[in-house]
Design a protein around this motif. Structure first.
Motif, PDB file in Angstrom:
ATOM      1  N   UNK A 134      43.862  38.048  17.943  1.00 12.09           N
ATOM      2  CA  UNK A 134      44.718  36.925  18.240  1.00 12.09           C
ATOM      3  C   UNK A 134      45.300  36.892  16.469  1.00 12.09           C
ATOM      4  N   UNK A 135      46.263  36.718  15.311  1.00  5.73           N
ATOM      5  CA  UNK A 135      46.407  36.192  14.493  1.00  5.73           C
ATOM      6  C   UNK A 135      46.415  35.310  14.726  1.00  5.73           C
ATOM      7  N   UNK A 136      46.430  34.505  13.112  1.00  5.02           N
ATOM      8  CA  UNK A 136      47.482  33.304  13.068  1.00  5.02           C
ATOM      9  C   UNK A 136      49.189  33.172  12.733  1.00  5.02           C
ATOM     10  N   UNK A 137      49.977  32.361  13.337  1.00  3.29           N
ATOM     11  CA  UNK A 137      50.608  31.875  13.828  1.00  3.29           C
ATOM     12  C   UNK A 137      51.920  31.928  12.657  1.00  3.29           C
ATOM     13  N   UNK A 138      52.836  32.070  12.850  1.00  5.49           N
ATOM     14  CA  UNK A 138      53.905  31.309  11.531  1.00  5.49           C
ATOM     15  C   UNK A 138      53.714  30.616  10.385  1.00  5.49           C
ATOM     16  N   UNK A 139      52.603  31.700   9.232  1.00  4.46           N
ATOM     17  CA  UNK A 139      51.731  31.306   8.409  1.00  4.46           C
ATOM     18  C   UNK A 139      52.446  31.613   6.678  1.00  4.46           C
ATOM     19  N   UNK A 140      52.388  29.953   5.953  1.00  2.00           N
ATOM     20  CA  UNK A 140      52.493  30.715   4.469  1.00  2.00           C
ATOM     21  C   UNK A 140      51.444  31.767   3.513  1.00  2.00           C
ATOM     22  N   UNK A 141      52.057  32.369   3.417  1.00  4.11           N
ATOM     23  CA  UNK A 141      50.265  32.874   2.608  1.00  4.11           C
ATOM     24  C   UNK A 141      50.800  32.485   0.488  1.00  4.11           C
ATOM     25  N   UNK A 142      49.950  31.882  -0.431  1.00  2.04           N
ATOM     26  CA  UNK A 142      50.175  32.132  -1.606  1.00  2.04           C
ATOM     27  C   UNK A 142      48.535  32.080  -2.263  1.00  2.04           C
ATOM     28  N   UNK A 143      48.699  31.753  -3.343  1.00  2.00           N
ATOM     29  CA  UNK A 143      47.473  32.356  -4.247  1.00  2.00           C
ATOM     30  C   UNK A 143      46.630  30.771  -4.334  1.00  2.00           C
ATOM     31  N   UNK A 144      45.442  31.474  -4.605  1.00  2.00           N
ATOM     32  CA  UNK A 144      44.625  29.732  -4.785  1.00  2.00           C
ATOM     33  C   UNK A 144      45.186  28.817  -5.518  1.00  2.00           C
ATOM     34  N   UNK A 145      46.055  29.019  -6.734  1.00  2.00           N
ATOM     35  CA  UNK A 145      47.011  28.284  -8.288  1.00  2.00           C
ATOM     36  C   UNK A 145      47.866  27.421  -6.903  1.00  2.00           C
ATOM     37  N   UNK A 146      48.201  28.064  -5.930  1.00  3.21           N
ATOM     38  CA  UNK A 146      48.962  27.581  -6.086  1.00  3.21           C
ATOM     39  C   UNK A 146      50.688  27.924  -5.180  1.00  3.21           C
ATOM     40  N   UNK A 147      50.666  29.272  -6.270  1.00  2.00           N
ATOM     41  CA  UNK A 147      52.090  30.520  -6.861  1.00  2.00           C
ATOM     42  C   UNK A 147      52.366  30.941  -5.040  1.00  2.00           C
TER      43      UNK A 147
END
Length: 335
Positions: free
Chosen positions: A238-251
């Motif tokens: 099972x994956x994480x569904x419908x997510x936003x990926x970002x850098x630790x600094x917020x990018x």
């Protein structure tokens, strides 16, 4: 000769179809005069369309109307008819049914039955100089598509049939229903429909734009349901569904439809046009892959037609994670 005189060595009931073109009748030895005599008032035959005859006195059926429209549109040009032998096949040439009639034959519940339609749209090459007549509406194209066949009847591909149907429709709810059914029923994906509507210059109409927005929402929902089913059916983690990926600094690194954080594998459903795919997704993918995240791009069509193959691709990507350097840390947020 009277109307009961046999017209050829082969009786009429042995003809492959009770709708015949003048050329097909001539090939059976039936002269133009004999055909005219059979079509007199009260006679056993009737002229369905110019050069096309119904060998029956009753009302034409759906099949008769479709076959007759194709025979009319598929006949050779007038100057070549005497030189061209009668076709050995059905005699349709390059003609194919399109528009609402094609959608009806594809089984669309939102399209009227063929017999209820005032016209049958037939697609022919632009070089043909046919006129629309009676219940046949002739539509020309510079590049005829490859027809799909249903019970031997050549139909324009669903996307083209949709565009030709929408061209003649002004009712917003009807347009929305047929576009939604095209996607929900698995006939085609939203991107290909929008491309065809754009080629037909229909996206400037307000009611079409509204229907397209609903179409894209519907297409997204259908594709997501297919994605959930693929993961469940093929036993993927099972994956994480419908997510936003970002850098630790917020990018921001962009949104994905599924993400397996332990294996650093991301999946995105393709619902953009080809140009958007090249400009937008390519940049997002390049950035993620520099960070060690494997990105798999899946089109709705692939998800619909090749789920087993896609599950193998994803499983292989997850297994490959064991042999590469750990991915850079990324932040995962709900989208």
């Amino acid at each position: 000769m009277n109307r009961n005189t046999p017209l050829s060595p082969r009786p009429v009931h042995e003809v492959s179809h009770r709708v015949q073109s003048a050329a097909q009748l001539r090939a059976r030895g039936v002269t133009a005069a004999q055909t005219a005599a059979q079509c007199l008032p009260g006679g056993p035959w009737q002229q369905l369309l110019p050069g096309v005859y119904l060998l029956h006195p009753g009302p034409p059926t759906n099949d008769d109307r479709v076959h007759g429209a194709l025979l009319y549109a598929g006949r050779p040009p007038a100057g070549a008819r005497r030189m061209v032998p009668a076709p050995s096949g059905p005699g349709y040439g390059e003609a194919m049914v399109t528009g609402l009639a094609a959608l009806s034959l594809y089984g669309f519940a939102s399209a009227p039955t063929v017999i209820a339609l005032h016209r049958i749209d037939v697609l022919v090459p632009r070089t043909r100089r046919l006129r629309s007549t009676r219940f046949v509406q002739v539509t020309r194209t510079a590049a005829p598509p490859r027809p799909q066949r249903r019970l031997g009847v050549p139909l324009a591909p669903v996307e083209r049939a949709l565009a030709d149907a929408v061209t003649a429709l002004t009712d917003a709810s009807t347009v929305r229903r047929i576009l939604t059914e095209a996607v929900r029923g698995g006939h085609c994906d939203p991107v290909s429909v929008v491309r065809e509507l754009n080629d037909a210059k229909l996206l400037g109409r307000a009611h079409v734009v509204d229907a397209v927005e609903a179409l894209l929402v519907e297409g997204r929902a259908v594709a997501e349901a297919g994605l959930y089913a693929m993961v469940r059916t093929h036993g993927l983690p099972q994956p994480l569904w419908n997510v936003e990926l970002s850098l630790p600094g917020g990018g921001s690194l962009g949104g994905v439809d599924a993400y397996w954080p332990e294996q650093a594998v991301a999946l995105e459903l393709g619902s953009r046009s080809a140009r958007q795919e090249h400009v937008v997704f390519a940049a997002e993918r390049e950035h993620l892959e520099r960070l060690g995240v494997t990105v798999v791009r899946v089109s709705p069509k692939q998800l619909r037609d090749s789920t087993a193959q896609l599950s193998v691709v994803l499983r292989t990507a997850m297994m490959a994670a064991e042999d590469r350097e750990p991915a850079a840390y990324v932040v995962v947020l709900p989208r």
